[in-house]
Design a protein around this motif. Structure first.
Motif, mmCIF file in Angstrom:
data_model
loop_
_atom_site.group_PDB
_atom_site.id
_atom_site.type_symbol
_atom_site.label_atom_id
_atom_site.label_comp_id
_atom_site.label_asym_id
_atom_site.label_seq_id
_atom_site.Cartn_x
_atom_site.Cartn_y
_atom_site.Cartn_z
ATOM 1 N N VAL A 110 0.865 -1.172 0.000
ATOM 2 C CA VAL A 110 0.000 0.000 0.000
ATOM 3 C C VAL A 110 0.907 1.230 0.000
ATOM 4 O O VAL A 110 2.126 1.117 0.197
ATOM 5 N N PHE A 111 0.302 2.388 -0.178
ATOM 6 C CA PHE A 111 1.071 3.630 -0.281
ATOM 7 C C PHE A 111 0.576 4.593 0.789
ATOM 8 O O PHE A 111 -0.602 4.939 0.839
ATOM 9 N N LEU A 112 1.499 4.998 1.634
ATOM 10 C CA LEU A 112 1.172 5.758 2.834
ATOM 11 C C LEU A 112 1.483 7.236 2.611
ATOM 12 O O LEU A 112 2.612 7.602 2.273
ATOM 13 N N THR A 113 0.480 8.107 2.806
ATOM 14 C CA THR A 113 0.636 9.531 2.495
ATOM 15 C C THR A 113 0.265 10.398 3.700
ATOM 16 O O THR A 113 -0.621 10.057 4.490
ATOM 17 N N TYR A 114 0.949 11.548 3.792
ATOM 18 C CA TYR A 114 0.715 12.526 4.861
ATOM 19 C C TYR A 114 0.691 13.923 4.243
ATOM 20 O O TYR A 114 1.118 14.122 3.107
ATOM 21 N N ASP A 115 0.241 14.881 5.044
ATOM 22 C CA ASP A 115 0.326 16.264 4.619
ATOM 23 C C ASP A 115 1.374 16.991 5.460
ATOM 24 O O ASP A 115 2.194 16.364 6.150
ATOM 25 N N ASP A 116 1.315 18.315 5.433
ATOM 26 C CA ASP A 116 2.336 19.124 6.095
ATOM 27 C C ASP A 116 2.449 18.877 7.600
ATOM 28 O O ASP A 116 3.501 19.094 8.190
ATOM 29 N N GLY A 117 1.352 18.441 8.209
ATOM 30 C CA GLY A 117 1.350 18.257 9.657
ATOM 31 C C GLY A 117 2.284 17.179 10.149
ATOM 32 O O GLY A 117 2.501 17.051 11.354
ATOM 33 N N ALA A 118 2.855 16.403 9.237
ATOM 34 C CA ALA A 118 3.777 15.341 9.652
ATOM 35 C C ALA A 118 4.962 15.893 10.427
ATOM 36 O O ALA A 118 5.495 15.228 11.323
ATOM 37 N N ALA A 119 5.369 17.120 10.099
ATOM 38 C CA ALA A 119 6.541 17.689 10.770
ATOM 39 C C ALA A 119 6.244 18.075 12.212
ATOM 40 O O ALA A 119 7.167 18.259 13.006
ATOM 41 N N PHE A 138 2.717 15.352 1.129
ATOM 42 C CA PHE A 138 2.154 16.370 0.254
ATOM 43 C C PHE A 138 2.220 17.719 0.974
ATOM 44 O O PHE A 138 1.550 17.923 1.987
ATOM 45 N N LEU A 139 3.033 18.610 0.442
ATOM 46 C CA LEU A 139 3.400 19.834 1.160
ATOM 47 C C LEU A 139 2.775 21.091 0.546
ATOM 48 O O LEU A 139 2.760 21.270 -0.671
ATOM 49 N N THR A 140 2.290 21.957 1.443
ATOM 50 C CA THR A 140 1.828 23.296 1.093
ATOM 51 C C THR A 140 2.876 24.277 1.585
ATOM 52 O O THR A 140 3.244 24.260 2.764
ATOM 53 N N ASP A 141 3.350 25.145 0.713
ATOM 54 C CA ASP A 141 4.457 26.032 1.079
ATOM 55 C C ASP A 141 4.115 26.921 2.266
ATOM 56 O O ASP A 141 4.924 27.067 3.190
ATOM 57 N N SER A 142 2.913 27.519 2.278
ATOM 58 C CA SER A 142 2.570 28.458 3.348
ATOM 59 C C SER A 142 2.469 27.768 4.705
ATOM 60 O O SER A 142 2.574 28.419 5.745
ATOM 61 N N VAL A 143 2.266 26.451 4.706
ATOM 62 C CA VAL A 143 2.171 25.697 5.955
ATOM 63 C C VAL A 143 3.501 25.035 6.298
ATOM 64 O O VAL A 143 3.981 25.101 7.426
ATOM 65 N N ALA A 144 4.101 24.376 5.311
ATOM 66 C CA ALA A 144 5.302 23.580 5.560
ATOM 67 C C ALA A 144 6.577 24.414 5.541
ATOM 68 O O ALA A 144 7.605 23.967 6.064
ATOM 69 N N GLY A 145 6.520 25.599 4.945
ATOM 70 C CA GLY A 145 7.727 26.405 4.780
ATOM 71 C C GLY A 145 8.594 26.524 6.022
ATOM 72 O O GLY A 145 9.798 26.244 5.991
ATOM 73 N N GLY A 147 8.841 24.555 8.420
ATOM 74 C CA GLY A 147 9.341 23.257 8.868
ATOM 75 C C GLY A 147 10.055 22.476 7.791
ATOM 76 O O GLY A 147 10.179 21.246 7.905
ATOM 77 N N TYR A 148 10.525 23.159 6.746
ATOM 78 C CA TYR A 148 11.170 22.437 5.651
ATOM 79 C C TYR A 148 12.387 21.641 6.113
ATOM 80 O O TYR A 148 12.739 20.627 5.522
ATOM 81 N N ALA A 149 13.041 22.081 7.190
ATOM 82 C CA ALA A 149 14.197 21.327 7.680
ATOM 83 C C ALA A 149 13.778 19.932 8.131
ATOM 84 O O ALA A 149 14.510 18.957 7.919
ATOM 85 N N HIS A 150 12.595 19.815 8.752
ATOM 86 C CA HIS A 150 12.091 18.501 9.163
ATOM 87 C C HIS A 150 11.874 17.597 7.945
ATOM 88 O O HIS A 150 12.205 16.414 7.955
ATOM 89 N N PHE A 151 11.308 18.194 6.894
ATOM 90 C CA PHE A 151 11.017 17.397 5.699
ATOM 91 C C PHE A 151 12.298 16.996 4.979
ATOM 92 O O PHE A 151 12.348 15.943 4.348
ATOM 93 N N ALA A 152 13.323 17.805 5.096
ATOM 94 C CA ALA A 152 14.608 17.424 4.514
ATOM 95 C C ALA A 152 15.139 16.168 5.195
ATOM 96 O O ALA A 152 15.678 15.265 4.536
ATOM 97 N N ARG A 191 11.560 22.346 -5.796
ATOM 98 C CA ARG A 191 12.775 22.103 -6.557
ATOM 99 C C ARG A 191 13.910 22.989 -6.057
ATOM 100 O O ARG A 191 15.058 22.539 -5.929
ATOM 101 N N SER A 192 13.593 24.247 -5.762
ATOM 102 C CA SER A 192 14.620 25.169 -5.284
ATOM 103 C C SER A 192 15.146 24.758 -3.907
ATOM 104 O O SER A 192 16.354 24.812 -3.651
ATOM 105 N N ARG A 193 14.234 24.307 -3.037
ATOM 106 C CA ARG A 193 14.632 24.004 -1.658
ATOM 107 C C ARG A 193 15.283 22.628 -1.524
ATOM 108 O O ARG A 193 16.244 22.460 -0.769
#
Length: 300
Positions: A110-119, A138-145, A147-152, A191-193
């Protein structure tokens, strides 16, 4: 010379006979120069068909031209480009990315998906790292921005980063330019980040229309991703359709937020993201299912 009545009658009879012979042979008086071209453009379109068959230029470029050119006239904005906004492949001309909530496969995955709140849940980050779960975020810039270090860090242990738009608006009904700005804008941000090139879009609130698909294609999106299974705040599973059990190929969403998208206890999450994920993993193991990366199963 004066002719008598008998002579005149004979001449008139001969003329009538000549006209009868001409009509029987199917000949008509000659048309003036250019007459045949103007006559050929009758409203019945007969000359268009003959012109196309004979290799005529303008007359053959009628309604049938679109079919011969692969249906170009039906292509949406961006169709005909060989690459999307961020250089990713765009679907063939006139084709739109599919909307999927499962990926057909015989593998027991199966395929497991999350949104920005994962961070926001350190326990989930630890669980993904320890189990090396190939989750899709699945990231929204205005929300995840912020916390991008967590997603990295999550990306470093196998998570893939996907598109949830710049500002999380309901896309359905918005004009093409606005939808394209939201989707392509987040493609550029990620892509930039991260150097990532997202292949999947999850439309905010599940709201999309044909314009969304056209904009997504122009931005290099391979598929618009929903989910067949949702893990509710109390850990129970909700099913959008089909059998009420986990099946190979299911796309599973573990939403963050206070409601989890499908209800919960008292409007607040009963379990953390990490706790819900742990319960889901136990259920998957009992069914002999594993978590896989959707990018390994969809498209080239």
């Amino acid at each position: 010379m004066r002719r008598g009545p008998a002579t005149t009658l004979r001449l008139l009879a001969a003329g009538a006979a000549l006209l009868t012979t001409v009509a029987a042979c199917g000949t008509t008086p000659a048309e003036p120069p250019g007459g045949s071209a103007q006559h050929g453009k009758g409203e019945d379109g007969g000359s268009r068909a003959s012109g196309a068959a004979g290799g005529g230029a303008e007359s053959g470029a009628g309604a049938g031209a679109g079919a011969g050119a692969g249906g170009r006239s039906g292509a949406g904005p961006g169709a005909g480009r060989s690459a999307g906004e961020e250089g990713a492949a765009v679907p063939a001309e006139g084709r739109l990315p599919p909307v999927i909530d499962r990926i057909p496969t015989r593998d027991k995955v199966v395929f497991l998906t999350y949104d920005d709140g994962a961070a926001a849940d350190p326990g989930l980050i630890d669980l993904v790292r320890e189990r090396r779960l190939p989750v899709a975020l699945f990231l929204t810039d205005s929300v995840a921005g912020p916390g991008y270090a967590h997603f990295a860090r999550l990306r470093a242990v196998g998570a893939s980063l996907q598109n949830n738009t710049l500002d999380h608006p309901a896309l359905r009904g918005l004009p093409y330019a606005g939808q394209r700005a939201e989707i392509c804008g987040q493609q550029r941000k990620l892509r930039s980040r991260f150097g990532a090139r997202p292949r999947f879009l999850r439309p905010p609130h599940g709201a999309y229309d044909t314009t969304t698909l056209r904009a997504a294609a122009d931005c290099g999106i391979a598929a618009v991703v929903l989910s067949r299974v949702t893990v509710r705040p109390d850990g129970r599973l909700g099913f959008a359709h089909g059998p009420h059990e986990l099946s190979p190929g299911d796309i599973v969403s573990v939403p963050s937020g206070r409601t989890g998208g499908t209800g919960g206890t008292g409007g607040a999450p009963a379990l953390s993201l990490a706790e819900r994920t742990a319960r889901l993993l136990a259920e998957l193991e009992s069914r002999g299912l594993k978590v896989a990366n959707p990018e390994d199963y969809w498209g080239p």
